[in-house]
Design a protein around this motif. Structure first.
Motif, PDB file in Angstrom:
ATOM      1  N   LEU A 113       0.772  -0.972   0.007  1.00  0.00           N
ATOM      2  CA  LEU A 113       0.028   0.004  -0.042  1.00  0.00           C
ATOM      3  C   LEU A 113       0.991   1.346   0.002  1.00  0.00           C
ATOM      4  O   LEU A 113       0.217   2.426  -0.238  1.00  0.00           O
ATOM      5  CB  LEU A 113      -0.653   0.081   1.052  1.00  0.00           C
ATOM      6  CG  LEU A 113      -1.869  -1.193   1.234  1.00  0.00           C
ATOM      7  CD1 LEU A 113      -2.609  -0.914   2.522  1.00  0.00           C
ATOM      8  CD2 LEU A 113      -2.789  -1.205   0.108  1.00  0.00           C
ATOM      9  N   PHE A 114       2.210   1.274   0.198  1.00  0.00           N
ATOM     10  CA  PHE A 114       3.098   2.272   0.458  1.00  0.00           C
ATOM     11  C   PHE A 114       3.892   2.123  -0.684  1.00  0.00           C
ATOM     12  O   PHE A 114       4.963   2.810  -0.743  1.00  0.00           O
ATOM     13  CB  PHE A 114       3.859   2.221   1.819  1.00  0.00           C
ATOM     14  CG  PHE A 114       2.834   2.304   3.003  1.00  0.00           C
ATOM     15  CD1 PHE A 114       2.471   3.598   3.415  1.00  0.00           C
ATOM     16  CD2 PHE A 114       2.282   1.109   3.448  1.00  0.00           C
ATOM     17  CE1 PHE A 114       1.570   3.551   4.369  1.00  0.00           C
ATOM     18  CE2 PHE A 114       1.263   1.406   4.402  1.00  0.00           C
ATOM     19  CZ  PHE A 114       1.008   2.490   5.002  1.00  0.00           C
ATOM     20  N   GLY A 115       4.031   1.318  -1.869  1.00  0.00           N
ATOM     21  CA  GLY A 115       4.896   1.215  -2.918  1.00  0.00           C
ATOM     22  C   GLY A 115       5.498   0.308  -3.182  1.00  0.00           C
ATOM     23  O   GLY A 115       6.208  -0.229  -4.216  1.00  0.00           O
ATOM     24  N   ASP A 153      -6.783   3.791   8.770  1.00  0.00           N
ATOM     25  CA  ASP A 153      -7.271   4.809   8.515  1.00  0.00           C
ATOM     26  C   ASP A 153      -6.642   6.051   9.367  1.00  0.00           C
ATOM     27  O   ASP A 153      -6.701   7.393   8.904  1.00  0.00           O
ATOM     28  CB  ASP A 153      -8.907   5.167   9.738  1.00  0.00           C
ATOM     29  CG  ASP A 153      -9.781   4.169   9.068  1.00  0.00           C
ATOM     30  OD1 ASP A 153      -9.875   4.536   7.506  1.00  0.00           O
ATOM     31  OD2 ASP A 153     -10.602   3.578   9.315  1.00  0.00           O
ATOM     32  N   TYR A 154      -5.419   5.807  10.163  1.00  0.00           N
ATOM     33  CA  TYR A 154      -4.612   6.806  10.721  1.00  0.00           C
ATOM     34  C   TYR A 154      -3.741   7.221   9.779  1.00  0.00           C
ATOM     35  O   TYR A 154      -2.929   8.095   9.844  1.00  0.00           O
ATOM     36  CB  TYR A 154      -3.950   6.189  12.093  1.00  0.00           C
ATOM     37  CG  TYR A 154      -3.125   5.063  11.590  1.00  0.00           C
ATOM     38  CD1 TYR A 154      -1.874   5.052  11.298  1.00  0.00           C
ATOM     39  CD2 TYR A 154      -3.615   3.541  11.684  1.00  0.00           C
ATOM     40  CE1 TYR A 154      -0.946   3.875  11.093  1.00  0.00           C
ATOM     41  CE2 TYR A 154      -3.072   2.572  11.481  1.00  0.00           C
ATOM     42  CZ  TYR A 154      -1.706   2.531  10.881  1.00  0.00           C
ATOM     43  OH  TYR A 154      -1.051   1.441  10.788  1.00  0.00           O
ATOM     44  N   ILE A 155      -3.580   6.318   8.550  1.00  0.00           N
ATOM     45  CA  ILE A 155      -2.722   6.947   7.316  1.00  0.00           C
ATOM     46  C   ILE A 155      -3.512   7.615   6.580  1.00  0.00           C
ATOM     47  O   ILE A 155      -3.050   8.819   6.028  1.00  0.00           O
ATOM     48  CB  ILE A 155      -2.022   5.614   6.641  1.00  0.00           C
ATOM     49  CG1 ILE A 155      -1.055   4.794   7.606  1.00  0.00           C
ATOM     50  CG2 ILE A 155      -1.276   5.934   5.383  1.00  0.00           C
ATOM     51  CD1 ILE A 155       0.299   5.653   7.939  1.00  0.00           C
ATOM     52  N   LEU A 158       4.222   6.403  -2.743  1.00  0.00           N
ATOM     53  CA  LEU A 158       5.655   6.837  -2.030  1.00  0.00           C
ATOM     54  C   LEU A 158       5.063   8.002  -1.073  1.00  0.00           C
ATOM     55  O   LEU A 158       5.836   8.274   0.103  1.00  0.00           O
ATOM     56  CB  LEU A 158       6.501   7.317  -3.255  1.00  0.00           C
ATOM     57  CG  LEU A 158       7.409   6.082  -3.660  1.00  0.00           C
ATOM     58  CD1 LEU A 158       8.338   5.538  -2.321  1.00  0.00           C
ATOM     59  CD2 LEU A 158       6.626   4.849  -4.356  1.00  0.00           C
ATOM     60  N   GLU A 159       4.126   8.912  -1.576  1.00  0.00           N
ATOM     61  CA  GLU A 159       3.751   9.882  -0.682  1.00  0.00           C
ATOM     62  C   GLU A 159       3.223   9.340   0.474  1.00  0.00           C
ATOM     63  O   GLU A 159       3.785   9.947   1.656  1.00  0.00           O
ATOM     64  CB  GLU A 159       2.616  10.919  -1.351  1.00  0.00           C
ATOM     65  CG  GLU A 159       3.259  11.873  -2.415  1.00  0.00           C
ATOM     66  CD  GLU A 159       2.194  12.405  -3.256  1.00  0.00           C
ATOM     67  OE1 GLU A 159       0.902  12.200  -2.744  1.00  0.00           O
ATOM     68  OE2 GLU A 159       2.548  12.813  -4.427  1.00  0.00           O
ATOM     69  N   ARG A 160       2.547   8.423   0.576  1.00  0.00           N
ATOM     70  CA  ARG A 160       1.925   7.580   1.681  1.00  0.00           C
ATOM     71  C   ARG A 160       3.185   7.000   2.563  1.00  0.00           C
ATOM     72  O   ARG A 160       3.409   7.157   3.853  1.00  0.00           O
ATOM     73  CB  ARG A 160       1.088   6.348   1.157  1.00  0.00           C
ATOM     74  CG  ARG A 160      -0.172   6.806   1.066  1.00  0.00           C
ATOM     75  CD  ARG A 160      -1.017   5.454   0.858  1.00  0.00           C
ATOM     76  NE  ARG A 160      -2.240   5.343   0.339  1.00  0.00           N
ATOM     77  CZ  ARG A 160      -2.804   4.799  -0.442  1.00  0.00           C
ATOM     78  NH1 ARG A 160      -2.263   3.260  -0.587  1.00  0.00           N
ATOM     79  NH2 ARG A 160      -4.037   4.797  -0.990  1.00  0.00           N
ATOM     80  N   PHE A 161       4.293   6.649   1.958  1.00  0.00           N
ATOM     81  CA  PHE A 161       5.249   6.238   2.557  1.00  0.00           C
ATOM     82  C   PHE A 161       5.931   7.191   3.485  1.00  0.00           C
ATOM     83  O   PHE A 161       6.382   7.074   4.736  1.00  0.00           O
ATOM     84  CB  PHE A 161       6.253   5.436   1.681  1.00  0.00           C
ATOM     85  CG  PHE A 161       7.341   4.436   2.183  1.00  0.00           C
ATOM     86  CD1 PHE A 161       7.212   3.682   3.447  1.00  0.00           C
ATOM     87  CD2 PHE A 161       8.376   4.288   1.609  1.00  0.00           C
ATOM     88  CE1 PHE A 161       8.043   3.096   3.966  1.00  0.00           C
ATOM     89  CE2 PHE A 161       9.519   3.448   2.369  1.00  0.00           C
ATOM     90  CZ  PHE A 161       9.133   2.769   3.324  1.00  0.00           C
ATOM     91  N   LEU A 162       6.301   8.327   2.505  1.00  0.00           N
ATOM     92  CA  LEU A 162       6.776   9.446   3.251  1.00  0.00           C
ATOM     93  C   LEU A 162       6.033   9.773   4.548  1.00  0.00           C
ATOM     94  O   LEU A 162       6.481  10.172   5.577  1.00  0.00           O
ATOM     95  CB  LEU A 162       6.995  10.495   2.420  1.00  0.00           C
ATOM     96  CG  LEU A 162       8.190  10.484   1.172  1.00  0.00           C
ATOM     97  CD1 LEU A 162       8.020  11.750   0.348  1.00  0.00           C
ATOM     98  CD2 LEU A 162       9.556  10.884   2.189  1.00  0.00           C
ATOM     99  N   LEU A 185      12.550   8.448  -4.870  1.00  0.00           N
ATOM    100  CA  LEU A 185      11.919   7.195  -5.431  1.00  0.00           C
ATOM    101  C   LEU A 185      10.388   7.704  -5.888  1.00  0.00           C
ATOM    102  O   LEU A 185       9.790   7.307  -6.869  1.00  0.00           O
ATOM    103  CB  LEU A 185      11.841   6.252  -4.562  1.00  0.00           C
ATOM    104  CG  LEU A 185      13.072   5.658  -4.183  1.00  0.00           C
ATOM    105  CD1 LEU A 185      12.909   4.587  -3.200  1.00  0.00           C
ATOM    106  CD2 LEU A 185      13.270   4.530  -5.530  1.00  0.00           C
ATOM    107  N   ARG A 186       9.991   8.824  -5.267  1.00  0.00           N
ATOM    108  CA  ARG A 186       8.645   9.317  -5.302  1.00  0.00           C
ATOM    109  C   ARG A 186       8.535   9.972  -6.818  1.00  0.00           C
ATOM    110  O   ARG A 186       7.644   9.896  -7.722  1.00  0.00           O
ATOM    111  CB  ARG A 186       8.369  10.331  -4.384  1.00  0.00           C
ATOM    112  CG  ARG A 186       6.834  11.089  -4.396  1.00  0.00           C
ATOM    113  CD  ARG A 186       6.385  11.930  -3.428  1.00  0.00           C
ATOM    114  NE  ARG A 186       7.351  13.016  -3.439  1.00  0.00           N
ATOM    115  CZ  ARG A 186       7.326  14.237  -3.915  1.00  0.00           C
ATOM    116  NH1 ARG A 186       6.323  14.498  -4.695  1.00  0.00           N
ATOM    117  NH2 ARG A 186       8.314  15.185  -3.702  1.00  0.00           N
ATOM    118  N   LEU A 187       9.907  10.819  -7.087  1.00  0.00           N
ATOM    119  CA  LEU A 187       9.812  11.397  -8.462  1.00  0.00           C
ATOM    120  C   LEU A 187      10.199  10.278  -9.581  1.00  0.00           C
ATOM    121  O   LEU A 187       9.654  10.464 -10.529  1.00  0.00           O
ATOM    122  CB  LEU A 187      11.137  12.486  -8.400  1.00  0.00           C
ATOM    123  CG  LEU A 187      10.956  13.339  -7.310  1.00  0.00           C
ATOM    124  CD1 LEU A 187      12.385  14.256  -7.400  1.00  0.00           C
ATOM    125  CD2 LEU A 187       9.779  14.414  -7.679  1.00  0.00           C
TER     126      LEU A 187
END
Length: 454
Positions: free
Chosen positions: A271-273, A363-365, A326-330, A316-318
């Motif tokens: 879910l985070f890449g 949901d906290y993410i 990757l935005e979620r992962f950050l 990596l997001r770019l």
């Protein structure tokens, strides 16, 4: 007063004997099992709490001298954050989880510190830090137990795994036992002995046996799996020296936490890449994802929390074909939600013992973010650590040179039908019996404490 003390990787428990029977002492409200967690408003306040709760004046003076710089920083934190002298700064067990979930980025959260005690390459300041974490937890547990009992606990037997770590186990075990002994003394225990956890679990089982048998005791704890082949039963229970009855034992730093990590990595991290692709078509690097969820490894966590990892994720997001992941992962990294994610994985493991599918809510993410995990998927994802557990069982049987008459299972993860089926497939047609999955070790430690301290 005498007690058995299960300072566990996942949970802690204190046992006492009353009227010939063992009972566990409530440590948090009516709960007899306290999660092995600590949340501090600031890391340096852990050492300050230890100093404040040391009752022996000489020991306190020595500790203050040894931690002078840390205690000075703690005073500065109090001034800068306007923390009153009587304000609660440390939280334990379920309260620690609650504080962490509410303020993950503001305080200092520690889960399962026992996993780190035998770590290789720990410098002196690391050892002192773990001494203080364990001492603070033991001080709290001892105080809560004594408040409930109305009298002081002076003597204890603390459980220990066969091996705290797999690398240089002799040095690892010595280091971990030294930390536990130092912490226990600072917590106020006057006499401390140790007993192998699978043997403690076996003693609890033996008290209920009506015939002599060779038993394979399997204790799948949060941090380690320990196995012991033991001659047990009415003819052995009263013996003072049991060394000849223990036919083989094995243990390794592989336990329930490792199952949680596998579930988090295989099912939640996508879910985070993780498992996605870069714009070039190449697969996303996975090590930084495993570093995020390997919460029982100091080096992995330090790497994940480093500036280098932050910059790597931003790059990596770019380069990612799905930058939103990757935005979620950050976000997860910046808000320090990785412990929460592993907790979700642990909850999934527990739920899948009784049901075929579980939905993890994140949901906290992000509102509405979730992941469904089936028991079959869980079984597939935990194969590497499960295979190591099965190998430990086979090695203990090989050492003994005989097949067990019965397998006695204890430890939280032992409840999983996936693990039980794998054991019966590997060991063969041997009856598998359940103990108190959480209380067997504490009960056995209490039985042994009464025997050696009488």
């Amino acid at each position: 007063m005498i007690c058995g003390f299960d300072y566990g990787t996942s949970n802690c428990a204190i046992g006492i004997e009353e009227d010939g029977k063992v009972r566990l002492v409530p440590l948090e409200g009516t709960n007899t099992f306290l999660p092995s967690t600590l949340y501090a408003l600031d890391r340096d306040l852990i050492s300050e709490s230890v100093a404040r709760n040391l009752t022996d004046p000489q020991a306190r003076a020595l500790f203050v001298e040894q931690r002078r710089l840390i205690l000075s920083r703690a005073q500065r934190v109090r001034r800068e954050e306007d923390i009153a002298s009587d304000e609660q700064t440390l939280f334990f067990g379920r309260a620690a989880f609650s504080e962490y979930y509410q303020w993950p980025e503001d305080g200092y959260f520690v889960k399962s510190p026992k996993s780190f005690l035998g770590g290789s390459g720990l410098r002196e300041q690391h050892i002192h830090f773990f001494e203080d974490v364990v001492t603070a937890m033991m001080q709290n547990i001892k105080q809560q137990a004594e408040k409930n009992l109305g009298q002081e606990i002076t003597h204890t037997v603390i459980g220990r795994p066969v091996n705290f770590q797999g690398i240089d186990s002799e040095a690892s075990n010595r280091q971990a036992l030294d930390i536990l002994t130092t912490a226990g003394k600072r917590a106020g225990f006057k006499e401390i002995e140790f007993l192998y956890e699978p043997i403690a679990a076996g003693l609890d089982f033996e008290a209920k046996m009506t015939q002599n048998q060779t038993v394979l005791v399997v204790d799948i704890g949060g941090g380690t799996t320990d196995c012991a082949m033991v001659k047990m039963g009415p003819d052995f229970a009263s013996k003072e020296d049991r060394s000849a009855d223990f036919l083989g034992h094995t243990g390794e730093r592989i336990g329930g936490n490792d199952l949680d990590i596998r579930v988090a990595g295989k099912h939640l991290m996508p879910l985070f890449g993780m498992d996605s692709n870069l714009k070039t078509g190449l697969p996303m690097p996975t090590q930084l994802y495993w570093n995020a969820v390997t919460t029982n490894d100091v080096t992995a966590l330090a790497t994940f929390n480093s500036l280098e990892t932050k910059l790597q994720i931003e790059q990596l997001r770019l380069d990612a074909s799905e930058p939103k992941l990757l935005e979620r992962f950050l976000h997860l990294r910046e808000e320090k939600h990785n412990y929460h994610l592993v907790r979700n994985a642990e909850e999934a493991k527990i739920a899948l013992s009784d049901q075929q599918e579980h939905k993890a809510l994140l949901d906290y993410i992000e509102k509405g973010l979730n992941c469904s995990i089936s028991r079959d998927q869980f079984s597939h994802s935990i194969q590497p650590p499960l295979e190591k557990m099965l190998t430990l069982m086979s090695e203990a049987i090989k050492q003994a040179g005989v097949q067990p008459d019965v397998i006695y299972m204890t430890g939280g993860s032992a409840k999983s039908p996936v693990i039980r089926e794998a054991i019966q497939h590997r060991i063969g047609d041997v009856p598998v019996l359940d103990g108190d999955h959480f209380g067997s070790v504490a009960a056995g430690l209490t039985v042994w404490a009464k025997r050696i301290f009488r």
